[in-house]
Scaffold this active site. Sequence first.
Site, mmCIF file in Angstrom:
data_model
loop_
_atom_site.group_PDB
_atom_site.id
_atom_site.type_symbol
_atom_site.label_atom_id
_atom_site.label_comp_id
_atom_site.label_asym_id
_atom_site.label_seq_id
_atom_site.Cartn_x
_atom_site.Cartn_y
_atom_site.Cartn_z
ATOM 1 N N GLY A 159 20.975 11.270 -21.877
ATOM 2 C CA GLY A 159 20.898 12.336 -20.892
ATOM 3 C C GLY A 159 22.174 12.720 -20.177
ATOM 4 C CD1 TRP A 185 26.149 15.917 -23.419
ATOM 5 C CD2 TRP A 185 25.384 17.639 -24.627
ATOM 6 N NE1 TRP A 185 26.971 16.064 -24.520
ATOM 7 C CE2 TRP A 185 26.521 17.112 -25.276
ATOM 8 C CE3 TRP A 185 24.722 18.718 -25.218
ATOM 9 C CZ2 TRP A 185 27.030 17.634 -26.466
ATOM 10 C CZ3 TRP A 185 25.225 19.251 -26.407
ATOM 11 C CH2 TRP A 185 26.365 18.718 -27.015
ATOM 12 C CG ASP A 224 15.965 12.218 -27.941
ATOM 13 O OD1 ASP A 224 17.165 12.560 -27.898
ATOM 14 O OD2 ASP A 224 15.541 11.317 -28.720
ATOM 15 C CG ASP A 232 25.205 15.367 -28.699
ATOM 16 O OD1 ASP A 232 25.970 15.487 -29.670
ATOM 17 O OD2 ASP A 232 25.337 14.467 -27.846
ATOM 18 C CE LYS A 254 25.979 14.668 -32.804
ATOM 19 N NZ LYS A 254 26.100 13.522 -31.892
HETATM 20 C C1 LIG Z 1 23.980 11.471 -29.741
HETATM 21 S S1 LIG Z 1 22.364 11.363 -29.055
HETATM 22 C C2 LIG Z 1 22.408 12.578 -27.771
HETATM 23 C C3 LIG Z 1 23.224 12.196 -26.561
HETATM 24 C C4 LIG Z 1 23.016 13.140 -25.408
HETATM 25 N N1 LIG Z 1 23.579 14.468 -25.688
HETATM 26 C C5 LIG Z 1 23.615 12.641 -24.128
HETATM 27 O O1 LIG Z 1 24.530 13.283 -23.643
HETATM 28 O O2 LIG Z 1 23.177 11.631 -23.587
HETATM 29 C C6 LIG Z 1 21.391 12.116 -30.297
HETATM 30 C C7 LIG Z 1 19.905 12.145 -30.007
HETATM 31 O O3 LIG Z 1 19.256 13.007 -30.968
HETATM 32 C C8 LIG Z 1 17.916 12.561 -31.051
HETATM 33 N N2 LIG Z 1 17.248 13.104 -32.233
HETATM 34 C C9 LIG Z 1 17.542 12.860 -33.537
HETATM 35 N N3 LIG Z 1 16.675 13.482 -34.349
HETATM 36 C C10 LIG Z 1 15.806 14.164 -33.545
HETATM 37 C C11 LIG Z 1 14.676 14.994 -33.806
HETATM 38 N N4 LIG Z 1 14.247 15.226 -35.055
HETATM 39 N N5 LIG Z 1 14.025 15.526 -32.742
HETATM 40 C C12 LIG Z 1 14.425 15.265 -31.478
HETATM 41 N N6 LIG Z 1 15.496 14.482 -31.169
HETATM 42 C C13 LIG Z 1 16.180 13.921 -32.198
HETATM 43 C C14 LIG Z 1 18.077 11.034 -31.103
HETATM 44 O O4 LIG Z 1 16.859 10.403 -30.760
HETATM 45 C C15 LIG Z 1 19.204 10.790 -30.098
HETATM 46 O O5 LIG Z 1 18.710 10.400 -28.848
#
Ligand SMILES: C[S@@+](CC[C@H](N)C(=O)[O-])C[C@H]1O[C@@H](n2cnc3c(N)ncnc32)[C@H](O)[C@@H]1O
Length: 198
Positions: A50, A52, A70, A113, A153
């Site tokens: 979280g 962002w 998420d 992201d 991303k």
């Molecule tokens: C790099 S992290 C995001 C970090 C976040 N932007 C932050 O600032 O804290 C990527 C996230 O994408 C989520 N994610 C991956 N595939 C997903 C999907 N199909 N649907 C929803 N979320 C997904 C993962 O669970 C993970 O928590």
Amino acid sequence: MAFKVKDHYFKKAKQENFVARSIYKLEEIDKKFKIISKNNKVVDLGYYPGSWLQYVAPRVLPEGKVVGIDIKPINEKMFAKLKNVQLWQKDIMDVQSVADLGEEEPFDIVLSDMAPNTSGVKSVDQLRSLSLVEMVFSLLPIFLKKNGHLVIKVFESNEAQVFLKEQKKRFKEFHYLRPKSTRSTSKEFFLVAKGFLA
Ligand SMILES: C[S@@+](CC[C@H](N)C(=O)[O-])C[C@H]1O[C@@H](n2cnc3c(N)ncnc32)[C@H](O)[C@@H]1O
């Protein structure tokens, strides 16, 4: 070198009370491309943990809000203080409309992201990442307002380059960026697309 970068941004995030170092990627993008404005309605795909949300929520006040999705369970306690944040535990692959997120209208900004669980096999990870990117683009007609902005991303691959090239005509501006805080070993970059032509 990779670890030096990690240490610096990891420590900085801790000191500044951000839950992840990813904050500095969005901060750099926003400073450079002026994405987020007050009163915006923003969706943050793959928001967990979280950082962002922490960056965006105060910047869209007083009328704006951030909706985070998420697959991970919601940390309600952490975001209870941010009154203009709404969180959903959902897989983006199961989302079909803004109504699925309790909304009636499209968003001013779509942030993604999202990163798949990595398998360690480069071609598999590239494909998984690309299918998330393709899903976000397929949702744009219902998720993003005309003239809205997208920050997403992407994992580097030839297929991703080809796909993005095809999408360019859907926006007024299309920029690629690799934020300074990206780990040197990472194959990710960000697309910043402004002015959705709807
Ligand atoms: C790099 S992290 C995001 C970090 C976040 N932007 C932050 O600032 O804290 C990527 C996230 O994408 C989520 N994610 C991956 N595939 C997903 C999907 N199909 N649907 C929803 N979320 C997904 C993962 O669970 C993970 O928590």
